[in-house]
Motif scaffolding. Sequence first.
Motif, PDB file in Angstrom:
ATOM      1  N   ALA A  45     -15.597  27.104  -6.671  1.00 31.98           N
ATOM      2  CA  ALA A  45     -14.910  28.301  -7.155  1.00 31.98           C
ATOM      3  C   ALA A  45     -15.803  29.528  -6.995  1.00 31.98           C
ATOM      4  N   ASP A  46     -17.110  29.353  -7.196  1.00 35.80           N
ATOM      5  CA  ASP A  46     -18.036  30.481  -7.076  1.00 35.80           C
ATOM      6  C   ASP A  46     -18.003  31.074  -5.673  1.00 35.80           C
ATOM      7  N   ALA A  47     -18.075  30.204  -4.665  1.00 34.45           N
ATOM      8  CA  ALA A  47     -18.063  30.675  -3.283  1.00 34.45           C
ATOM      9  C   ALA A  47     -16.676  31.189  -2.890  1.00 34.45           C
ATOM     10  N   GLY A  48     -15.627  30.478  -3.321  1.00 29.83           N
ATOM     11  CA  GLY A  48     -14.267  30.890  -2.979  1.00 29.83           C
ATOM     12  C   GLY A  48     -13.918  32.243  -3.555  1.00 29.83           C
ATOM     13  N   PHE A  49     -14.291  32.467  -4.807  1.00 30.21           N
ATOM     14  CA  PHE A  49     -14.025  33.760  -5.429  1.00 30.21           C
ATOM     15  C   PHE A  49     -14.781  34.869  -4.717  1.00 30.21           C
ATOM     16  N   MET A 113      -7.476  31.371  -1.879  1.00 33.26           N
ATOM     17  CA  MET A 113      -7.076  30.924  -3.216  1.00 33.26           C
ATOM     18  C   MET A 113      -7.147  29.411  -3.406  1.00 33.26           C
ATOM     19  N   ALA A 114      -7.659  28.678  -2.411  1.00 34.94           N
ATOM     20  CA  ALA A 114      -7.762  27.217  -2.560  1.00 34.94           C
ATOM     21  C   ALA A 114      -8.654  26.849  -3.737  1.00 34.94           C
ATOM     22  N   TRP A 115      -9.653  27.673  -4.011  1.00 32.00           N
ATOM     23  CA  TRP A 115     -10.573  27.408  -5.122  1.00 32.00           C
ATOM     24  C   TRP A 115      -9.863  27.499  -6.469  1.00 32.00           C
ATOM     25  N   MET A 116      -8.669  28.124  -6.496  1.00 29.26           N
ATOM     26  CA  MET A 116      -7.859  28.195  -7.716  1.00 29.26           C
ATOM     27  C   MET A 116      -6.761  27.141  -7.721  1.00 29.26           C
ATOM     28  N   GLY A 117      -6.771  26.269  -6.721  1.00 31.67           N
ATOM     29  CA  GLY A 117      -5.738  25.249  -6.627  1.00 31.67           C
ATOM     30  C   GLY A 117      -4.428  25.768  -6.076  1.00 31.67           C
ATOM     31  N   MET A 118      -4.479  26.927  -5.370  1.00 29.89           N
ATOM     32  CA  MET A 118      -3.263  27.530  -4.848  1.00 29.89           C
ATOM     33  C   MET A 118      -3.146  27.343  -3.331  1.00 29.89           C
ATOM     34  N   GLY A 119      -4.194  27.681  -2.584  1.00 27.26           N
ATOM     35  CA  GLY A 119      -4.181  27.498  -1.141  1.00 27.26           C
ATOM     36  C   GLY A 119      -3.059  28.229  -0.442  1.00 27.26           C
ATOM     37  N   MET A 120      -3.092  29.560  -0.493  1.00 33.28           N
ATOM     38  CA  MET A 120      -2.007  30.363   0.064  1.00 33.28           C
ATOM     39  C   MET A 120      -2.142  30.540   1.573  1.00 33.28           C
ATOM     40  N   GLU A 121      -1.043  30.315   2.293  1.00 29.80           N
ATOM     41  CA  GLU A 121      -1.004  30.657   3.708  1.00 29.80           C
ATOM     42  C   GLU A 121      -0.887  32.176   3.825  1.00 29.80           C
ATOM     43  N   PRO A 122      -1.595  32.790   4.786  1.00 31.60           N
ATOM     44  CA  PRO A 122      -1.486  34.238   4.958  1.00 31.60           C
ATOM     45  C   PRO A 122      -0.045  34.668   5.187  1.00 31.60           C
ATOM     46  N   GLY A 123       0.345  35.793   4.609  1.00 32.94           N
ATOM     47  CA  GLY A 123       1.697  36.296   4.756  1.00 32.94           C
ATOM     48  C   GLY A 123       1.968  36.804   6.169  1.00 32.94           C
ATOM     49  N   ALA A 124       3.232  36.894   6.508  1.00 30.44           N
ATOM     50  CA  ALA A 124       3.610  37.298   7.857  1.00 30.44           C
ATOM     51  C   ALA A 124       3.270  38.761   8.141  1.00 30.44           C
ATOM     52  N   ASP A 125       3.179  39.576   7.112  1.00 34.06           N
ATOM     53  CA  ASP A 125       2.940  41.008   7.298  1.00 34.06           C
ATOM     54  C   ASP A 125       1.562  41.418   6.782  1.00 34.06           C
ATOM     55  N   GLY A 170      -9.361  33.659 -12.925  1.00 35.85           N
ATOM     56  CA  GLY A 170      -9.611  32.323 -12.394  1.00 35.85           C
ATOM     57  C   GLY A 170     -11.093  32.037 -12.284  1.00 35.85           C
ATOM     58  N   CYS A 171     -11.873  33.033 -11.878  1.00 36.48           N
ATOM     59  CA  CYS A 171     -13.324  32.843 -11.794  1.00 36.48           C
ATOM     60  C   CYS A 171     -13.933  32.696 -13.176  1.00 36.48           C
ATOM     61  N   VAL A 172     -13.469  33.482 -14.131  1.00 34.85           N
ATOM     62  CA  VAL A 172     -13.992  33.372 -15.505  1.00 34.85           C
ATOM     63  C   VAL A 172     -13.820  31.939 -16.010  1.00 34.85           C
ATOM     64  N   ARG A 173     -12.697  31.320 -15.655  1.00 31.97           N
ATOM     65  CA  ARG A 173     -12.430  29.944 -16.098  1.00 31.97           C
ATOM     66  C   ARG A 173     -13.186  28.909 -15.282  1.00 31.97           C
ATOM     67  N   ARG A 174     -13.342  29.141 -13.959  1.00 30.43           N
ATOM     68  CA  ARG A 174     -13.809  28.084 -13.073  1.00 30.43           C
ATOM     69  C   ARG A 174     -15.226  28.260 -12.522  1.00 30.43           C
ATOM     70  N   CYS A 175     -15.690  29.482 -12.394  1.00 28.93           N
ATOM     71  CA  CYS A 175     -17.013  29.698 -11.801  1.00 28.93           C
ATOM     72  C   CYS A 175     -18.106  29.183 -12.724  1.00 28.93           C
ATOM     73  N   THR A 176     -19.261  28.845 -12.153  1.00 26.78           N
ATOM     74  CA  THR A 176     -20.364  28.281 -12.934  1.00 26.78           C
ATOM     75  C   THR A 176     -21.586  29.180 -12.954  1.00 26.78           C
ATOM     76  N   VAL A 177     -21.657  30.142 -12.030  1.00 26.03           N
ATOM     77  CA  VAL A 177     -22.807  31.055 -11.974  1.00 26.03           C
ATOM     78  C   VAL A 177     -22.587  32.178 -12.992  1.00 26.03           C
ATOM     79  N   ALA A 178     -23.456  32.262 -13.991  1.00 25.97           N
ATOM     80  CA  ALA A 178     -23.251  33.190 -15.106  1.00 25.97           C
ATOM     81  C   ALA A 178     -23.083  34.652 -14.671  1.00 25.97           C
ATOM     82  N   PRO A 179     -23.938  35.181 -13.777  1.00 22.33           N
ATOM     83  CA  PRO A 179     -23.744  36.578 -13.381  1.00 22.33           C
ATOM     84  C   PRO A 179     -22.398  36.820 -12.694  1.00 22.33           C
ATOM     85  N   GLU A 180     -21.911  35.839 -11.951  1.00 27.92           N
ATOM     86  CA  GLU A 180     -20.625  35.987 -11.276  1.00 27.92           C
ATOM     87  C   GLU A 180     -19.481  35.985 -12.290  1.00 27.92           C
ATOM     88  N   LYS A 181     -19.574  35.124 -13.286  1.00 31.82           N
ATOM     89  CA  LYS A 181     -18.563  35.111 -14.351  1.00 31.82           C
ATOM     90  C   LYS A 181     -18.563  36.432 -15.103  1.00 31.82           C
TER      91      LYS A 181
END
Length: 212
Positions: A45-49, A113-125, A170-181
């Motif tokens: 999550a840290d890297a994904g965010f 958004m895969a790090w949030m369990g969403m994994g969104m495909e890029p939109g067409a526009d 999502g990062c506040v909930r999932r990230c582990t690196v304190a400065p990033e949170k």
Amino acid sequence: MIRRYWGLAAALVLALVFAAASVLVSAGRGDTAEAKPLTPVATSADAGFARDMAVHHEQAVEMSFIVRDRTLDDEVRRLAYDIANTQANQRGMMLGWLDLWGLPKNEASQLPMAWMGMGMEPGADGALMPGMATNSDLNRLRKLSGKDAEVLYLQLMTEHHRGGIHMAQGCVRRCTVAPEKQLAQGMVDAQKSEIDLMAQMLKKRGAAARSN
């Protein structure tokens, strides 16, 4: 507002220095068996965010520079300046962390958004993540001027902040690196405040935020 973020930036740099020092001390004591891994992996999550929010911020900076050249209104130009500077600085922090961790700034194997369990495909526009403007939105903003440009910018940035808040929470909930949170929570607080400000600015212009 800018002074507040410079202070946060300094605090984050110090936190990273102390974290790096603690790793070296542990290594010097031979405590590798008990030490917990401090460097995030590419799928964390840290890297994904850090990757996704850097892209998200890049568009906010772009929109702010566009409206700066499309209006003479001091209030809107001041807001755009604050958003552009704040988010450019934050983007630099997040890209710096990825360099510090030895991780790529683009991860082809991970959807946004895969790090949030969403994994969104890029939109067409061109809308890559929640709240991001489409290519059509940006092209329209470039063609407007005056009040029309101000209203569209405020509407687009309100949506952009809503998406950014969702990601930062999502990062506040999932990230582990304190400065990033800490940075993520700061984004939540600041962008909620800016949404309230933009609602007032839209009302003054006889407009309102677009529905979710």
